[in-house]
Design a protein around this motif. Structure first.
Motif, PDB file in Angstrom:
ATOM      1  N   LYS A  26      -3.544   3.071  -1.109  1.00  0.00           N
ATOM      2  CA  LYS A  26      -3.938   2.370  -2.330  1.00  0.00           C
ATOM      3  C   LYS A  26      -2.964   1.216  -2.603  1.00  0.00           C
ATOM      4  N   ARG A  27      -3.502   0.089  -3.130  1.00  0.00           N
ATOM      5  CA  ARG A  27      -2.659  -1.087  -3.376  1.00  0.00           C
ATOM      6  C   ARG A  27      -1.995  -1.022  -4.759  1.00  0.00           C
ATOM      7  N   TYR A  28      -0.702  -1.290  -4.764  1.00  0.00           N
ATOM      8  CA  TYR A  28       0.071  -1.363  -6.010  1.00  0.00           C
ATOM      9  C   TYR A  28       0.944  -2.611  -5.983  1.00  0.00           C
TER      10      TYR A  28
ATOM     11  N   PRO B 204      -5.399  -4.816 -10.425  1.00  0.00           N
ATOM     12  CA  PRO B 204      -6.852  -4.927 -10.592  1.00  0.00           C
ATOM     13  C   PRO B 204      -7.514  -5.273  -9.257  1.00  0.00           C
ATOM     14  N   GLU B 205      -8.659  -4.640  -8.980  1.00  0.00           N
ATOM     15  CA  GLU B 205      -9.278  -4.772  -7.650  1.00  0.00           C
ATOM     16  C   GLU B 205      -9.697  -6.192  -7.333  1.00  0.00           C
ATOM     17  N   SER B 206     -10.008  -6.974  -8.367  1.00  0.00           N
ATOM     18  CA  SER B 206     -10.513  -8.323  -8.104  1.00  0.00           C
ATOM     19  C   SER B 206      -9.408  -9.311  -7.712  1.00  0.00           C
TER      20      SER B 206
ATOM     21  N   ALA C 105      -2.055 -10.674  -6.551  1.00  0.00           N
ATOM     22  CA  ALA C 105      -1.421  -9.477  -7.118  1.00  0.00           C
ATOM     23  C   ALA C 105       0.102  -9.602  -7.064  1.00  0.00           C
TER      24      ALA C 105
ATOM     25  N   SER D  80      -6.636 -10.792  -5.142  1.00  0.00           N
ATOM     26  CA  SER D  80      -6.246 -10.760  -3.725  1.00  0.00           C
ATOM     27  C   SER D  80      -4.799 -10.252  -3.658  1.00  0.00           C
TER      28      SER D  80
ATOM     29  N   ARG E  53       0.837  -1.210   0.000  1.00  0.00           N
ATOM     30  CA  ARG E  53       0.000   0.000   0.000  1.00  0.00           C
ATOM     31  C   ARG E  53       0.868   1.256   0.000  1.00  0.00           C
TER      32      ARG E  53
END
Ligand code: NDP
Length: 302
Positions: A70-72, A96-98, A104, A100, A66
């Motif tokens: 926000k996750r990257y 992509p949000e979908s 990712a 995990s 994070r």
């Protein structure tokens, strides 16, 4: 903060309290959530990778975490196996949000490699590609990416149980290494090979149709067989070397790959996470890479 440190080449990892990294100009601080492990990390710890890193260093070149909530995902030369990492903002990759966090962390190396290697070989829809070690992290990505590019896929792995995975991911044909020569002969040869085994390279050349291309990506078997030039002449074959790291500096290539991958990730393309290991047991995760028992990606979870 805590980080795993390689204090001498070939030695064990040590968990150390180290100062939190201070981001420099253009850099961000990432709160690491998960790290995807690669055999390159293992080779770096031994001093046997393509680039030699001098200890002490923190291994790990692929992470998700994070930044400002926000996750990257991100790729870095090494240093991911830590609670926090400072890296250039331009190294951040969308997630992509979908997916995990574990999925990712399993996408950047394998899916960028699968896509860019097939691009480098100028893969065309309808061609047959042989994916070696197809139940591994790269193999499972390559089977899916190749199918999405309209290729037909023969997936090979060391055991029947491992072949269930590429089959479920859409491979048109599967074969154990022993059954592969007969399978490929029945298909009349393949146009492309993604070669990651090493010793198998000569056999793989024999599987190619005239004007076929072999992309040399890795040597999971630890030994690299020589490539005899006369074998290439007889069938007008091409062998291409592939290494992701230097290609990451070519923004156009990376953007092209992401434009293909990101809309499909979490939908048609799903990173396969074979094993998740807690941060405090990172050495176990490296052992899993060597045991050859897992399929998909080994991920260390913070
Ligand atoms: P994995 O560890 O996920 O898979 C490796 C696969 O190799 C295993 O599933 C196994 O499948 C096979 N294998 C064959 N011999 C051995 C062995 N002695 N020990 C362990 N596995 C073995 O790795 P990846 O899929 O992430 O990567 C595959 C190869 O590609 C590696 O060599 C890696 O370094 C390379 N690579 C190179 C990149 C580049 O930029 N050039 C980028 C990404 C990966 P099976 O049991 O079915 O044979």
């Amino acid at each position: 903060m805590r980080a795993w440190i390689q204090e001498r080449l070939g030695g064990p990892l040590a968990l150390r309290d180290v100062p939190e990294p201070a981001p420099g100009p253009g850099e961000v601080l990432v709160q690491v959530e998960a790290v995807g492990l690669n055999s390159a990390d293992h080779l770096m710890r031994l001093g046997g990778y393509l680039t030699r890193v001098h200890p002490p260093f923190t291994p790990g070149m692929e992470l998700v975490g994070r930044v400002e909530g926000k996750r990257y995902a991100a790729l870095l030369p090494h240093g991911a196996l830590a609670e926090k990492v400072a890296l250039p903002r331009e190294h951040l990759l969308p997630v992509p949000e979908s997916l995990s966090p574990e999925e990712a962390a399993a996408y950047p190396v394998s899916f960028l490699t699968a896509y860019l290697a097939l691009r480098q070989a100028q893969a065309r829809p309808g061609e047959w590609v042989l994916v070696q070690a197809a139940a591994g992290a790269l193999g499972t990505a390559a089977v899916q990416v190749a199918r999405e590019m309209g290729l037909r896929v023969v997936a090979a792995a060391s055991s029947a149980s491992k072949l269930a995975l590429p089959q479920a991911l859409g491979a048109d044909e599967v074969a154990s290494y022993e059954a592969l020569p007969e399978k490929v002969r029945a298909l009349g040869g393949v146009d492309l090979v993604l070669e990651v085994r090493g010793k198998a390279v000569e056999e793989s050349l024999g599987f190619l149709k005239p004007q076929g291309r072999l992309v040399y990506i890795g040597a999971a078997e630890g030994e690299v067989a020589p490539i005899p030039p006369l074998r290439l002449m007889r069938k007008n074959l091409a062998v291409l070397g592939f290494w992701l790291a230097p290609l990451l500096r070519e923004r156009g290539l990376v953007e092209d790959a992401l434009a293909f991958l990101l809309p499909r990730l979490g939908r048609e393309l799903r990173p396969v996470v074979g094993k998740v290991v807690p941060f405090l047991e990172a050495e176990t995760a490296f052992q899993a890479l060597l045991d050859r028992g897992h399929t998909g990606k080994v991920v260390v979870r913070l």
